[in-house]
Scaffold this active site. Structure first.
Site, PDB file in Angstrom:
ATOM      1  N   HIS A 179       0.791  -1.268  -0.119  1.00 27.86           N
ATOM      2  CA  HIS A 179      -0.287   0.000  -0.058  1.00 27.86           C
ATOM      3  C   HIS A 179       1.089   0.848  -0.528  1.00 27.86           C
ATOM      4  O   HIS A 179       0.850   1.921  -1.066  1.00 27.86           O
ATOM      5  CB  HIS A 179      -1.173   0.030   1.626  1.00 27.86           C
ATOM      6  CG  HIS A 179      -1.467   1.297   1.741  1.00 27.86           C
ATOM      7  ND1 HIS A 179      -3.163   1.572   1.064  1.00 27.86           N
ATOM      8  CD2 HIS A 179      -1.348   2.702   1.755  1.00 27.86           C
ATOM      9  CE1 HIS A 179      -3.753   2.895   2.109  1.00 27.86           C
ATOM     10  NE2 HIS A 179      -1.883   3.407   2.097  1.00 27.86           N
ATOM     11  N   GLU A 180       1.496   0.801   0.802  1.00 29.29           N
ATOM     12  CA  GLU A 180       2.805   2.538   1.458  1.00 29.29           C
ATOM     13  C   GLU A 180       3.697   2.652   0.010  1.00 29.29           C
ATOM     14  O   GLU A 180       3.783   3.465  -0.880  1.00 29.29           O
ATOM     15  CB  GLU A 180       3.256   2.202   2.309  1.00 29.29           C
ATOM     16  CG  GLU A 180       2.866   2.391   3.390  1.00 29.29           C
ATOM     17  CD  GLU A 180       1.688   3.726   3.930  1.00 29.29           C
ATOM     18  OE1 GLU A 180       2.442   4.558   2.786  1.00 29.29           O
ATOM     19  OE2 GLU A 180       0.506   3.918   3.581  1.00 29.29           O
ATOM     20  N   HIS A 190       2.069   4.455  -3.018  1.00 31.45           N
ATOM     21  CA  HIS A 190       1.760   5.986  -2.990  1.00 31.45           C
ATOM     22  C   HIS A 190       2.530   6.582  -4.028  1.00 31.45           C
ATOM     23  O   HIS A 190       2.277   7.197  -4.015  1.00 31.45           O
ATOM     24  CB  HIS A 190       1.526   6.287  -1.176  1.00 31.45           C
ATOM     25  CG  HIS A 190       0.366   6.901  -0.728  1.00 31.45           C
ATOM     26  ND1 HIS A 190      -1.085   6.588  -1.151  1.00 31.45           N
ATOM     27  CD2 HIS A 190       0.168   5.617   0.447  1.00 31.45           C
ATOM     28  CE1 HIS A 190      -1.430   6.743  -0.612  1.00 31.45           C
ATOM     29  NE2 HIS A 190      -1.156   6.197   0.547  1.00 31.45           N
ATOM     30  N   TYR A 239      -4.156  14.835  -2.725  1.00 38.26           N
ATOM     31  CA  TYR A 239      -4.283  14.363  -1.613  1.00 38.26           C
ATOM     32  C   TYR A 239      -5.387  14.888  -1.093  1.00 38.26           C
ATOM     33  O   TYR A 239      -5.219  15.566   0.296  1.00 38.26           O
ATOM     34  CB  TYR A 239      -3.177  14.149  -0.961  1.00 38.26           C
ATOM     35  CG  TYR A 239      -3.324  12.604   0.809  1.00 38.26           C
ATOM     36  CD1 TYR A 239      -3.212  11.237  -0.837  1.00 38.26           C
ATOM     37  CD2 TYR A 239      -3.312  12.994   1.786  1.00 38.26           C
ATOM     38  CE1 TYR A 239      -3.000  10.224   0.557  1.00 38.26           C
ATOM     39  CE2 TYR A 239      -3.261  12.176   2.465  1.00 38.26           C
ATOM     40  CZ  TYR A 239      -3.565  10.170   1.681  1.00 38.26           C
ATOM     41  OH  TYR A 239      -3.556   9.708   2.965  1.00 38.26           O
ATOM     42  N   GLU A 266      -5.458   6.763  -1.947  1.00 36.21           N
ATOM     43  CA  GLU A 266      -5.295   5.681  -1.300  1.00 36.21           C
ATOM     44  C   GLU A 266      -6.287   4.703  -1.171  1.00 36.21           C
ATOM     45  O   GLU A 266      -5.706   3.548  -1.253  1.00 36.21           O
ATOM     46  CB  GLU A 266      -6.281   6.341   0.053  1.00 36.21           C
ATOM     47  CG  GLU A 266      -5.697   7.356   1.164  1.00 36.21           C
ATOM     48  CD  GLU A 266      -4.649   6.361   1.840  1.00 36.21           C
ATOM     49  OE1 GLU A 266      -4.659   5.623   2.020  1.00 36.21           O
ATOM     50  OE2 GLU A 266      -4.065   7.476   1.611  1.00 36.21           O
ATOM     51  N   ASP A 274      -9.554  14.165   7.496  1.00 37.79           N
ATOM     52  CA  ASP A 274      -8.247  13.445   7.074  1.00 37.79           C
ATOM     53  C   ASP A 274      -8.946  13.819   5.831  1.00 37.79           C
ATOM     54  O   ASP A 274      -8.672  13.543   4.776  1.00 37.79           O
ATOM     55  CB  ASP A 274      -9.333  12.698   7.357  1.00 37.79           C
ATOM     56  CG  ASP A 274      -8.181  10.827   6.594  1.00 37.79           C
ATOM     57  OD1 ASP A 274      -6.894  10.816   6.412  1.00 37.79           O
ATOM     58  OD2 ASP A 274      -9.349  10.213   6.293  1.00 37.79           O
ATOM     59  N   HIS A 298      -9.239   8.820   3.419  1.00 36.58           N
ATOM     60  CA  HIS A 298      -9.331   7.512   4.447  1.00 36.58           C
ATOM     61  C   HIS A 298     -10.606   6.557   4.533  1.00 36.58           C
ATOM     62  O   HIS A 298     -10.808   5.624   4.520  1.00 36.58           O
ATOM     63  CB  HIS A 298      -8.689   7.136   5.529  1.00 36.58           C
ATOM     64  CG  HIS A 298      -7.031   7.095   5.229  1.00 36.58           C
ATOM     65  ND1 HIS A 298      -6.048   8.939   5.752  1.00 36.58           N
ATOM     66  CD2 HIS A 298      -5.731   6.035   4.924  1.00 36.58           C
ATOM     67  CE1 HIS A 298      -4.930   8.165   5.354  1.00 36.58           C
ATOM     68  NE2 HIS A 298      -4.820   7.416   5.122  1.00 36.58           N
TER      69      HIS A 298
END
Length: 357
Positions: free
Chosen positions: A174-175, A178, A189, A198, A272, A277
């Site tokens: 996942h990271e 990005h 974002y 995301e 957020d 998210h």
């Protein structure tokens, strides 16, 4: 905007959403609120710093020559302080050591590299052989993992709510995804474009796990972060569910999973980054519906449709859900012609309430 220009934007993306840490920070038990408050303070400070500073440029130039067919991984140990990158503890080609966290980080970087190269022909996250650097044991009971625009960073968790952040390979995928988004469409974002950012990280994080485990779409659990929640969480299986958004946890300590599955429950919030998210559950669910409708391995047709859309050059950095949906239909048509793939894409978006025309 040229890809080289896009990749200069500042990036700071964490796996644990601020709303989860906010909930933990407001509990009465210091076991829960002290690590959460420290993590929130750290993330807020680093997020601001990333907006104000240019990229550090820690990587060597990877654009010269032909990119390698193998990853260039380096793992560092922060030794429980918040200094990057830390002490180098494992380089590419080194044998596994005694530290399981180091070994998991190394393996997860490799699993991510393998999916992108072997399935989509992409050489590392920038498609030019970018070295994959990661720091483990970051901070004291740091409850997060993040991609900061240049490298991966993993906390050890507090041991109560969150365990070691290298445990779920989909968190690593996942990271790092990005980073792929950063070097391609570089979706803003905030709001729906941030939720797409995301969601794409969740989609490919899940595909990396499925590819590494050899799981079909029907066999996959479609959970993000399974195995990350600690003994302090009584009612929770993961951070998010792509199969059933909103059901990953419902716990006194962790709170209630707020993700919607359809546009009927879209959450409008200024927190957020406009709910990046939270509302990512909607495109997440669309991908799950598509992948299970097509059957077989999700990284093949369904994943290729999403990958082509992300990297095709037509996805604007402020794209909304409907923009992305229309482009996935076009990608499916280009890749597979008129047939079941296009029908499945249209039906998936219809079920989550996102228009495609």
């Amino acid at each position: 905007m040229a890809e080289s220009e896009k990749s200069e934007k500042t990036v700071f993306c964490t796996i644990i959403p601020p709303h989860v840490l906010d909930h933990l920070a407001q509990t009465d038990d210091p076991r829960f609120y002290e690590p959460a408050r420290r993590t929130l303070e750290h993330d807020g400070s680093l997020r601001t710093r990333r907006r104000l500073t240019a990229r550090r440029g820690v990587y060597a130039d990877s654009s010269a020559g032909t990119p390698s067919e193998t990853p260039q991984r380096t793992i560092y140990d922060a030794r429980c302080v918040e200094t990057l990158p830390g002490t180098k503890v494992r380089a590419e080609g080194d044998a596994p050591g005694k530290d399981a966290t180091v070994n998991r980080a190394h393996a997860g970087l490799g699993a991510t590299f393998d999916l992108y190269l072997k399935v989509y022909g992409r050489h590392s996250i920038d498609d030019a052989g970018l070295p994959l650097n990661a720091t483990v044991h970051y901070g004291e009971k740091y409850n997060n993992a993040f991609w900061d625009g240049e490298q991966m960073v993993f906390g050890d968790g507090d041991g109560d709510v969150f365990l070691d952040f290298t445990i779920p390979v989909d968190v690593i995928g996942h990271e790092l995804t990005h980073g792929v988004v950063q070097h391609t469409a570089n979706l803003e974002y905030y709001g729906q474009s941030g939720a797409l950012n995301e969601s794409l990280a969740d989609v490919f994080g899940s595909l990396i796990k499925q590819y590494a485990l050899g799981q079909s779409a029907a066999q996959a659990d479609w959970l993000i972060g399974a195995g990350l929640l600690g003994p302090g969480v009584d009612k929770g299986t993961a951070l998010r569910s792509m199969k059933a958004p909103g059901t990953a946890y419902d716990d006194d300590v962790l709170g209630k999973d707020p993700q919607p599955a359809t546009m009927d429950d879209y959450v409008r919030t200024s927190r957020d980054n406009g709910g990046v998210h939270i509302n990512s559950g909607i495109p997440n669910h669309a991908f799950y519906l598509l992948a299970t409708a097509l059957g077989g391995n999700a990284w093949e047709r369904a994943g290729r449709i999403w990958y082509t859309t992300l990297t095709g050059g037509e996805l604007e950095d402020d794209a909304q859900f409907a923009d992305f949906a229309r482009l996935t239909v076009a990608s499916a048509r280009t890749l597979y012609g008129e047939g079941d793939a296009v029908k499945a894409v249209l039906e998936a978006w219809r079920q989550v309430g996102v228009p495609t025309a």
